[in-house]
Write a protein that holds these residues in place. Sequence first.
Motif, short mmCIF file in Angstrom:
data_model
loop_
_atom_site.label_atom_id
_atom_site.label_comp_id
_atom_site.label_asym_id
_atom_site.label_seq_id
_atom_site.Cartn_x
_atom_site.Cartn_y
_atom_site.Cartn_z
N GLU A 73 -8.08 -1.31 8.54
CA GLU A 73 -7.48 -0.03 8.92
C GLU A 73 -5.99 -0.05 8.66
N VAL A 74 -5.41 1.13 8.57
CA VAL A 74 -3.98 1.27 8.31
C VAL A 74 -3.18 0.81 9.53
N ASN A 75 -2.15 -0.01 9.32
CA ASN A 75 -1.30 -0.42 10.44
C ASN A 75 0.07 0.24 10.34
N GLU A 76 0.84 0.12 11.39
CA GLU A 76 2.12 0.83 11.49
C GLU A 76 3.09 0.44 10.38
N ARG A 86 -0.61 13.66 8.58
CA ARG A 86 -1.84 13.53 9.36
C ARG A 86 -2.19 14.77 10.17
N ASP A 87 -1.22 15.62 10.43
CA ASP A 87 -1.50 16.85 11.17
C ASP A 87 -1.83 18.02 10.25
N ASP A 171 -6.82 7.25 9.53
CA ASP A 171 -5.59 7.21 8.74
C ASP A 171 -5.86 6.55 7.39
N ARG A 172 -5.31 7.17 6.34
CA ARG A 172 -5.44 6.59 5.01
C ARG A 172 -4.14 6.79 4.24
N LEU A 173 -3.77 5.79 3.44
CA LEU A 173 -2.59 5.87 2.60
C LEU A 173 -2.93 6.62 1.32
N ALA A 174 -2.02 7.49 0.91
CA ALA A 174 -2.30 8.33 -0.26
C ALA A 174 -1.04 8.51 -1.10
N LEU A 175 -1.25 8.99 -2.32
CA LEU A 175 -0.19 9.50 -3.18
C LEU A 175 -0.42 10.99 -3.28
#
Length: 310
Positions: A73-76, A86-87, A171-175
């Motif tokens: 999972e994504v961490n801080e 995210r909202d 949560d996911r990291l994206a471009l």
Amino acid sequence: MPVETSSAINCVSGHKVLIKRINENNKSIAIVEKIIGHKNDVGVDILSYVYEYGFSPDYSEEVMHEVELLPNEVNEKDLEGRVDLRDEMIFTIDGIDTKDIDDAISIKQLNEEEYELGVHIADVSHYVKKDGYIDEDAFIRGTSVYLVDRVVPMLPHKLSNGICSLNPEVDRLALSCVMKINSKGYVKEYKIFKSVIKSKKQMNYDDVNSILIDNKIPSGYEEYVPYLKDMQKLSNILRKKMVNKGYLEFNIPEAKILVDDNCHPTSVYAKEQREGEKLIENFMIVANETVAGFVEDKKLPGIYRVHDKP
């Protein structure tokens, strides 16, 4: 060609095997590198084609060790330097049986003449480091391989179906490529940046087409209808501009083969490109064109593909 006996000690009649040919004393000898399976076993016929064309469903120990070190999972710390989306109302639309979800979309109608379209792509590069074992293996594979009953992914499942899949409510990291597009379909402004997103819903084409074509709202889609309708409007604007500029619409249906648990084909049907499929295609094209323009303007090296002669 004779087989090196010790390498075939576990083989029985009917086994399909992967062999390596070596030259010894001016003779060619086959060494059994792997037993694929018995010819009567479920799925061995398809698996044989995987090996025949130089692909492998397995990953090396070095690759898998590198995969084990990746987070689930994504961490801080991953969020440093990223725009937090995210909202935002972001969601995905894919085939009903899709497991690896690599693109998400968002839309805002700014006024009667302008839309803001967001295309958000899974940021695989955050986890696959240059010249690492995963990177080198993916370079050799070059692509995922889609077969009748399975997919041989370019990246191990922990990446393709896990941390790099834009699953809902995580949560996911994206471009992200966020574009302001006018009523004629032209991109007037854009921003390309690293982001963190949280998809609100995993949609499928059947449900989306039910809304956009039949005006029937499947359960759980109620709050998303206005966004999908705005996307349909923008999609039609983009497609009209594309056709006016010479885009060719072949409208050739793709064959989809359904198989049972024993991998036996049960039916074949034509997959049509309907409103939902066109919507995603149009949005991906305009995002790709925008990114290509950015790369060209900055005089950066780029990579692209062409389709060879049939």
